[in-house]
Structures are given as C-alpha cells and as structure tokens.
Design a protein around this motif. Structure first.
Motif, short mmCIF file in Angstrom:
data_model
loop_
_atom_site.label_atom_id
_atom_site.label_comp_id
_atom_site.label_asym_id
_atom_site.label_seq_id
_atom_site.Cartn_x
_atom_site.Cartn_y
_atom_site.Cartn_z
N LEU A 91 8.71 11.83 1.82
CA LEU A 91 8.79 11.11 3.08
C LEU A 91 8.77 9.60 2.86
N ALA A 92 8.02 9.13 1.87
CA ALA A 92 7.74 7.70 1.73
C ALA A 92 8.65 6.97 0.76
N ALA A 93 9.49 7.68 0.02
CA ALA A 93 10.32 7.03 -1.00
C ALA A 93 11.22 5.96 -0.39
N GLY A 94 11.75 6.20 0.79
CA GLY A 94 12.63 5.23 1.43
C GLY A 94 11.91 3.95 1.79
N ALA A 95 10.69 4.08 2.31
CA ALA A 95 9.90 2.90 2.66
C ALA A 95 9.55 2.11 1.40
N LEU A 96 9.23 2.81 0.32
CA LEU A 96 8.92 2.14 -0.94
C LEU A 96 10.14 1.39 -1.46
N ALA A 97 11.31 2.02 -1.42
CA ALA A 97 12.53 1.36 -1.90
C ALA A 97 12.85 0.13 -1.07
N THR A 98 12.64 0.22 0.24
CA THR A 98 12.89 -0.93 1.11
C THR A 98 11.93 -2.08 0.78
N ALA A 99 10.66 -1.74 0.58
CA ALA A 99 9.67 -2.78 0.24
C ALA A 99 10.01 -3.43 -1.09
N MET A 100 10.38 -2.63 -2.08
CA MET A 100 10.67 -3.19 -3.40
C MET A 100 11.96 -4.00 -3.39
N SER A 101 12.91 -3.63 -2.54
CA SER A 101 14.13 -4.43 -2.42
C SER A 101 13.81 -5.79 -1.81
N PHE A 102 12.94 -5.81 -0.80
CA PHE A 102 12.53 -7.07 -0.17
C PHE A 102 11.83 -7.97 -1.19
N LEU A 103 11.04 -7.37 -2.09
CA LEU A 103 10.23 -8.13 -3.04
C LEU A 103 10.96 -8.47 -4.33
N ALA A 104 12.17 -7.98 -4.50
CA ALA A 104 12.86 -8.06 -5.79
C ALA A 104 13.05 -9.49 -6.29
N GLN A 105 13.23 -10.45 -5.39
CA GLN A 105 13.52 -11.82 -5.81
C GLN A 105 12.27 -12.69 -5.94
N THR A 106 11.10 -12.10 -5.73
CA THR A 106 9.88 -12.88 -5.92
C THR A 106 9.59 -13.04 -7.41
N ASP A 107 8.75 -14.01 -7.74
CA ASP A 107 8.48 -14.33 -9.14
C ASP A 107 7.23 -13.65 -9.68
N ALA A 108 6.39 -13.16 -8.81
CA ALA A 108 5.19 -12.41 -9.18
C ALA A 108 4.84 -11.53 -7.98
N LEU A 109 4.02 -10.51 -8.22
CA LEU A 109 3.75 -9.54 -7.15
C LEU A 109 2.28 -9.19 -7.11
N ILE A 110 1.75 -9.08 -5.87
CA ILE A 110 0.39 -8.61 -5.64
C ILE A 110 0.47 -7.30 -4.87
N ILE A 111 -0.17 -6.26 -5.41
CA ILE A 111 -0.24 -4.94 -4.76
C ILE A 111 -1.67 -4.75 -4.27
N ASP A 112 -1.84 -4.64 -2.98
CA ASP A 112 -3.18 -4.58 -2.39
C ASP A 112 -3.59 -3.13 -2.14
N LEU A 113 -4.56 -2.65 -2.90
CA LEU A 113 -5.09 -1.29 -2.77
C LEU A 113 -6.57 -1.31 -2.37
N ARG A 114 -7.03 -2.41 -1.80
CA ARG A 114 -8.46 -2.53 -1.52
C ARG A 114 -8.95 -1.52 -0.49
N ASN A 115 -8.08 -1.06 0.39
CA ASN A 115 -8.49 -0.10 1.41
C ASN A 115 -7.66 1.17 1.33
N THR A 116 -7.24 1.53 0.11
CA THR A 116 -6.39 2.69 -0.08
C THR A 116 -7.22 3.82 -0.64
N GLY A 117 -7.30 4.93 0.10
CA GLY A 117 -8.27 5.96 -0.25
C GLY A 117 -7.75 7.29 -0.69
N GLY A 118 -6.46 7.46 -0.96
CA GLY A 118 -6.03 8.77 -1.42
C GLY A 118 -4.53 8.96 -1.31
N GLY A 119 -4.08 10.16 -1.65
CA GLY A 119 -2.67 10.46 -1.52
C GLY A 119 -2.14 11.34 -2.64
N PHE A 120 -0.84 11.22 -2.87
CA PHE A 120 -0.11 12.12 -3.76
C PHE A 120 0.06 11.53 -5.16
#
Length: 371
Positions: A167-196
């Motif tokens: 279900l989520a692969a499309g949203a991930l691909a869209t996010a990564m496409s938006f971020l592709a031209q940035t020079d560094a990346l921050i992934i925020d998992l501070r409130n992430t509690g589970g999943g696949f």
C-alpha cells in the motif's frame, strides 16, 4: 498473510513466508488512533486471558519464557485478577503487563477492537477487513507525516508508521522523488512505533546500490527466513549523500531496524535518544472477534552485526534530547557539507544556512536566559 512488495525483496523458504510477512507488524491498524473502549463480561475476561496464555505458550520464540508468561496469566485467572476489570482497555493493559513481566519482551501485547474483526489487523483475509485496513492506511497517509526541504537544501521526511509496502510503496517513491535533489537527508523516526519488516527493507533499499541481506530470522521450530532489500525501487535512489536518522525512546520495532541497519551499513548517523528495544519479530493472533495478542515468533540476527537491538535499543551516534534532534541533525548536515565540499558551488549557500541556524540558536538562548 501480509503481501510483500516484489518477489525479489525477500529470499525465503516457503515454510517461513508467513513469519517474514508478519515481522514487526505489532501496531494494530488503529493503533495510533484513539480507541473506542467497550465493557467486557467476567466470562469474556477469563476466556481472553486463557486464550492469550495458550497462544503465547505455543508460539513465543523462547519456549521457556513463553511457558512462564502463560503460567503467570493462568495464575491471574485462578486468583480472579482479571474478573475485576470492567473494560477492554483495562483487560488488555493488565494482560500485556503480565505477559511482559514473564518475558521482558515489549512486543508481547494484547489489543482490542470495539468493532468485531474476522482477521487480525492488516491481515486482510476478507473484503471487509482489507477495506478497513486500506482506509486506516490512507487515513495515516501510508505512514508519511511530513516531507519538506529545509534551509540549505537539506531534505526532511517524518514517518509515523511503516505501513504495508503493498500500500505504501507509492507514497515512499513520491517522497523520495521530491527529496532526490537535496544535498543531505533527515529521516524522523522519533514517534514511529511499528510496522512491516518489508517496508523497512524497501526504505533501506533507497540508500544502497545493490540488494543486501539485512537479517536472518530464527523461528522457534528451527525454520529460518532471510530479509533482503529489493533489487529495484521506484524512482531514484539516494546514494553518496549524508543521511541522518532521528530516534527517541518512543522509536520501536521496524523503525528501530531501519536506524540499526543504516547505522551498521555506515549509511546514516543516528541522532537523538536510545530507542525502546524491540527486535523479536512475529505477528497477531485473534482471540475471538474483539481481542488479539501480538506474539514474537522469531529471533532476529543481523547479517551485518550478527546481533540485534532487543532489550537494549539502538544507541545514537549523536546523543541529544529528542526535542532538539531535528535541529542538531540539520546543523550537523550543513557542517558536514561545508567541510567535505568547501569548493562546491553550493558551499556559500550551505554556510549561509548554517550561520542562520547558529543565529537562531543564539536568539533562542538569549530569550530563555535569566533576566
């Protein structure tokens, strides 16, 4: 059974397929929403408790600890401890506490749904269950809370849960496409509690060039399964650029795996607080139509470190208070870009953004200083 995103993502024996598919999926579909409580009868309280004890004893990855946890719950039934509890939430919380007391495993838990279910959360065995799981995933925006470009061309993505990658692969691909031209990346998992687990493998694949074995899962019965990153991803990979992962004491399970794997692969700097410490994967088992028990059914062995983070959490490379982790990572990313690429065309822009961050820090310090 949870569906994996593509056949190349996992290389597993058939008997272990269900194990990997369910790995780390301990957050119910509504787990991050406000739950509607419901009353429970004394008979229901005991039947749910005994069913939970039987399931944990039969399935928990460490047989001796599973038996000890089951004994504790059965003793509670004999003592009438659960019969005094009038609501589903009170019963779930009490059973969870007793199961964890016997194992020390934070993945062991009992949850409930006020709406009857025919299958465990995210299992999608009927059309109604699948429709409900899809609606919950859409409501969560497939786990993506924010995607933005910070000053100095530093990307930022905040995730609230690792949803089913089918279900989520499309949203991930869209996010990564938006971020592709940035020079560094921050992934925020501070409130992430589970999943696949498969979502963790898919996210990891964007930061490495080739398929990689991440972990081997050792099941109680002796079966094993291997979790690989997919060979292909939708859109561009994010290679050879600085990556920072924000964590806290709330970060748990599959999100911990992402921080652990990227740290071990040397692809990310982990920033924040030590995580909660849940590495044993498993899945949900229904206890009637309103209750389910989450049971770890395997021990994870990292293919990189040959260990895991169970009970100890992921230790940050840059320990800072969780509240200040985003700013700390932003500053560190800009400092690294300037230090490693001083002659780059963008260097003055990174320096300017870094100066503004420092000025903002100074203004904040001045505003909070005693007068």
């Amino acid at each position: 059974m949870f569906i994996q995103p593509c056949s190349s993502a996992l290389r597993i024996p058939a008997l272990a397929l269900a194990l990997v598919a369910a790995a780390w999926s301990f957050t119910p579909a509504s787990g991050q929403e406000r739950r509607a409580d419901m009353p429970v009868t004394p008979a229901t309280r005991d039947s749910v408790a005994l069913a939970a004890a039987e399931t944990v004893e039969a399935r928990y990855v460490f047989a001796d600890k599973g038996a000890a946890a089951a004994r504790a719950v059965r003793q509670g039934v004999r003592a009438g401890r659960y019969r005094r509890l009038e609501t589903a939430s009170a019963l779930s919380d009490s059973l969870t506490a007793d199961l964890r007391r016997g194992t020390g495993d934070k993945h062991l838990q009992v949850q409930f749904s006020a709406t009857p279910r025919t299958a465990a959360p995210d299992a999608g065995l009927t059309a109604a269950d699948s429709a409900r799981d899809l609606e919950n995933a859409q409501w969560r925006n497939f786990g993506f809370h924010a995607v933005e470009r910070l000053d100095g061309n530093v990307g930022y993505v905040e995730m609230g849960r690792f949803d089913n990658p089918e279900l989520a692969a499309g949203a991930l691909a869209t996010a990564m496409s938006f971020l592709a031209q940035t020079d560094a990346l921050i992934i925020d998992l501070r409130n992430t509690g589970g999943g696949f687990a498969a979502m963790e493998a898919l996210v990891t694949s964007y930061f490495i060039a080739e398929p990689r074995l991440l972990s081997t899962l050792h099941r109680r019965g002796g079966d094993t399964a291997h979790l690989w990153t997919p060979a292909r991803v939708a859109g561009p990979r994010y290679l050879d650029k600085p990556v920072y992962v924000l964590v806290s004491g709330r970060t748990f399970s599959a999100p911990e795996a992402l921080a652990y794997d990227l740290q071990a692969l040397g692809r990310a700097v982990v920033v924040g607080e030590q995580t909660r410490g849940g590495a044993n994967p498993g899945g949900w088992v229904m206890l009637g139509s309103h209750f389910a028990v989450g049971v770890p059914t395997a021990r994870l062995e990292s293919a990189i470190t040959h260990g895991n983070w169970e009970g100890v959490g992921v230790r940050p490379d840059m320990p800072v208070a969780a509240a200040g982790a985003k700013k700390a990572a932003h500053r560190a990313a800009l400092q690294r870009l300037v230090a490693e690429n001083a002659s780059a065309v963008r260097a003055p822009r990174w320096s300017e953004a870094l100066a503004e961050l420092r000025a903002d820090d100074a203004r904040s310090a001045s505003a909070t200083a005693p007068q």
